[in-house]
Write a protein that holds these residues in place. Structure first.
Motif, PDB file in Angstrom:
ATOM      1  N   TRP A   1      35.412  35.501  75.210  1.00  0.00           N
ATOM      2  CA  TRP A   1      36.293  34.412  74.789  1.00  0.00           C
ATOM      3  C   TRP A   1      35.603  33.430  73.844  1.00  0.00           C
ATOM      4  N   TRP A   2      34.295  33.322  73.944  1.00  0.00           N
ATOM      5  CA  TRP A   2      33.530  32.363  73.138  1.00  0.00           C
ATOM      6  C   TRP A   2      32.352  33.118  72.516  1.00  0.00           C
ATOM      7  N   ARG A   3      32.474  33.434  71.228  1.00  0.00           N
ATOM      8  CA  ARG A   3      31.502  34.308  70.568  1.00  0.00           C
ATOM      9  C   ARG A   3      30.070  33.794  70.551  1.00  0.00           C
ATOM     10  N   PRO A   4      29.813  32.486  70.450  1.00  0.00           N
ATOM     11  CA  PRO A   4      28.399  32.057  70.496  1.00  0.00           C
ATOM     12  C   PRO A   4      27.659  32.457  71.772  1.00  0.00           C
ATOM     13  N   ALA A   5      28.375  32.763  72.821  1.00  0.00           N
ATOM     14  CA  ALA A   5      27.711  33.221  74.050  1.00  0.00           C
ATOM     15  C   ALA A   5      27.030  34.568  73.841  1.00  0.00           C
ATOM     16  N   ALA A   6      27.532  35.381  72.906  1.00  0.00           N
ATOM     17  CA  ALA A   6      26.874  36.660  72.601  1.00  0.00           C
ATOM     18  C   ALA A   6      25.492  36.416  72.014  1.00  0.00           C
ATOM     19  N   VAL A   7      25.406  35.434  71.135  1.00  0.00           N
ATOM     20  CA  VAL A   7      24.096  35.081  70.559  1.00  0.00           C
ATOM     21  C   VAL A   7      23.174  34.560  71.654  1.00  0.00           C
ATOM     22  N   ALA A   8      23.707  33.755  72.566  1.00  0.00           N
ATOM     23  CA  ALA A   8      22.895  33.237  73.666  1.00  0.00           C
ATOM     24  C   ALA A   8      22.400  34.375  74.562  1.00  0.00           C
ATOM     25  N   ALA A   9      23.241  35.388  74.797  1.00  0.00           N
ATOM     26  CA  ALA A   9      22.818  36.527  75.617  1.00  0.00           C
ATOM     27  C   ALA A   9      21.667  37.278  74.957  1.00  0.00           C
TER      28      ALA A   9
ATOM     29  N   VAL B   1      22.491  43.724  79.357  1.00  0.00           N
ATOM     30  CA  VAL B   1      22.314  43.134  80.690  1.00  0.00           C
ATOM     31  C   VAL B   1      21.402  44.025  81.540  1.00  0.00           C
ATOM     32  N   SER B   2      21.571  45.339  81.435  1.00  0.00           N
ATOM     33  CA  SER B   2      20.714  46.260  82.193  1.00  0.00           C
ATOM     34  C   SER B   2      19.255  46.138  81.772  1.00  0.00           C
ATOM     35  N   ALA B   3      19.030  46.037  80.464  1.00  0.00           N
ATOM     36  CA  ALA B   3      17.650  45.897  79.982  1.00  0.00           C
ATOM     37  C   ALA B   3      17.021  44.611  80.486  1.00  0.00           C
ATOM     38  N   VAL B   4      17.780  43.524  80.455  1.00  0.00           N
ATOM     39  CA  VAL B   4      17.257  42.241  80.942  1.00  0.00           C
ATOM     40  C   VAL B   4      17.046  42.304  82.451  1.00  0.00           C
ATOM     41  N   ALA B   5      17.995  42.885  83.185  1.00  0.00           N
ATOM     42  CA  ALA B   5      17.890  42.944  84.644  1.00  0.00           C
ATOM     43  C   ALA B   5      16.732  43.832  85.104  1.00  0.00           C
ATOM     44  N   LEU B   6      16.411  44.865  84.341  1.00  0.00           N
ATOM     45  CA  LEU B   6      15.263  45.696  84.701  1.00  0.00           C
ATOM     46  C   LEU B   6      13.953  44.923  84.587  1.00  0.00           C
ATOM     47  N   ILE B   7      13.895  44.012  83.629  1.00  0.00           N
ATOM     48  CA  ILE B   7      12.670  43.246  83.414  1.00  0.00           C
ATOM     49  C   ILE B   7      12.600  42.051  84.352  1.00  0.00           C
ATOM     50  N   ASN B   8      13.721  41.316  84.470  1.00  0.00           N
ATOM     51  CA  ASN B   8      13.759  40.105  85.282  1.00  0.00           C
ATOM     52  C   ASN B   8      15.159  39.991  85.897  1.00  0.00           C
ATOM     53  N   PRO B   9      15.347  40.464  87.141  1.00  0.00           N
ATOM     54  CA  PRO B   9      16.689  40.493  87.737  1.00  0.00           C
ATOM     55  C   PRO B   9      17.426  39.144  87.794  1.00  0.00           C
ATOM     56  N   PRO B  10      16.783  38.020  88.139  1.00  0.00           N
ATOM     57  CA  PRO B  10      17.550  36.772  88.165  1.00  0.00           C
ATOM     58  C   PRO B  10      18.086  36.365  86.784  1.00  0.00           C
ATOM     59  N   VAL B  11      17.321  36.626  85.754  1.00  0.00           N
ATOM     60  CA  VAL B  11      17.781  36.298  84.408  1.00  0.00           C
ATOM     61  C   VAL B  11      18.858  37.284  83.969  1.00  0.00           C
ATOM     62  N   GLY B  12      18.852  38.485  84.542  1.00  0.00           N
ATOM     63  CA  GLY B  12      19.901  39.457  84.255  1.00  0.00           C
ATOM     64  C   GLY B  12      21.274  38.941  84.656  1.00  0.00           C
TER      65      GLY B  12
ATOM     66  N   VAL C   1      27.437  37.497  78.681  1.00  0.00           N
ATOM     67  CA  VAL C   1      28.186  38.612  78.098  1.00  0.00           C
ATOM     68  C   VAL C   1      29.667  38.496  78.459  1.00  0.00           C
ATOM     69  N   ILE C   2      29.963  38.112  79.696  1.00  0.00           N
ATOM     70  CA  ILE C   2      31.361  37.943  80.100  1.00  0.00           C
ATOM     71  C   ILE C   2      32.011  36.801  79.332  1.00  0.00           C
ATOM     72  N   VAL C   3      31.317  35.683  79.196  1.00  0.00           N
ATOM     73  CA  VAL C   3      31.852  34.525  78.470  1.00  0.00           C
ATOM     74  C   VAL C   3      32.026  34.851  76.988  1.00  0.00           C
ATOM     75  N   SER C   4      31.218  35.753  76.455  1.00  0.00           N
ATOM     76  CA  SER C   4      31.291  36.066  75.030  1.00  0.00           C
ATOM     77  C   SER C   4      32.602  36.745  74.631  1.00  0.00           C
TER      78      SER C   4
ATOM     79  N   THR D   1      23.369  46.231  68.254  1.00  0.00           N
ATOM     80  CA  THR D   1      24.682  46.847  68.441  1.00  0.00           C
ATOM     81  C   THR D   1      25.639  45.877  69.118  1.00  0.00           C
ATOM     82  N   TYR D   2      25.137  45.150  70.088  1.00  0.00           N
ATOM     83  CA  TYR D   2      25.977  44.185  70.795  1.00  0.00           C
ATOM     84  C   TYR D   2      26.456  43.085  69.853  1.00  0.00           C
ATOM     85  N   LEU D   3      25.562  42.537  69.053  1.00  0.00           N
ATOM     86  CA  LEU D   3      25.968  41.476  68.131  1.00  0.00           C
ATOM     87  C   LEU D   3      26.930  41.986  67.066  1.00  0.00           C
TER      88      LEU D   3
END
Length: 159
Positions: free
Chosen positions: A37-45, A14-25, A32-35, A72-74
């Motif tokens: 409880w629902w693992r496919p959200a990790a892939v979406a992140a 999330v930090s890497a994404v927010a450094l590049i594009n804060p709204p998409v962060g 990441v929070i939804v992941s 590492t996250y996946l």
């Protein structure tokens, strides 16, 4: 420990994404929070991170670092609900990720003016992999004169 590594890698992603594009962060943080409880959200992140990297013109090293964090996250998010004893971050998995990131970064930083070089790189990687694995596999035994199996030394002798 796996939960901690998943949380840490998710926050780094999330930090890497927010450094590049804060709204998409913010969207990556929600995924990441939804992941949890629902693992496919990790892939979406991770796909959001890849999209941000693709559209932002950032450097090769920053892209490689984000790729390592995403890997590492996946690895850790995939086993949040796995049975006890499942450890995703082993020395081979971490070593492989780091070595491939170094190889990709090195390949991207080498100034090559040949137009077909990107097409040759995957073929060369597969050939190098085949050469390395070929040296680790046992040699097949050749059949003896009576149809039985001979050892490698006996197979080289003339009958």
């Amino acid at each position: 420990m796996t939960r901690f590594l998943a949380l840490l890698a998710g926050l780094l992603l999330v930090s890497a994404v927010a450094l590049i594009n804060p709204p998409v962060g913010a969207a990556a943080l929600a995924l990441v929070i939804v992941s949890w409880w629902w693992r496919p959200a990790a892939v979406a992140a991770v796909l959001v991170a890849i999209g941000v990297i693709a559209f932002a013109d950032i450097g090769v090293i920053a892209s490689a670092a984000t790729g390592l964090v995403a890997t590492t996250y996946l690895l850790n998010a995939a086993v949040l609900h796995a049975p006890e004893g499942v450890v995703p971050t082993t020395i081979p998995s971490v070593g492989g990720a780091v070595l491939f990131a170094i190889a990709a970064t090195t390949a991207a930083l080498v100034p090559v003016e040949i137009a077909w070089a990107p097409l040759a790189a995957p073929v060369l990687i597969v050939l190098i992999y085949a050469l390395l694995i070929g040296g680790l596999t046992p040699k097949p035994r050749s059949p003896g004169p009576d149809g039985g199996q001979l050892s490698a030394d006996a197979a080289t002798k003339t009958w």
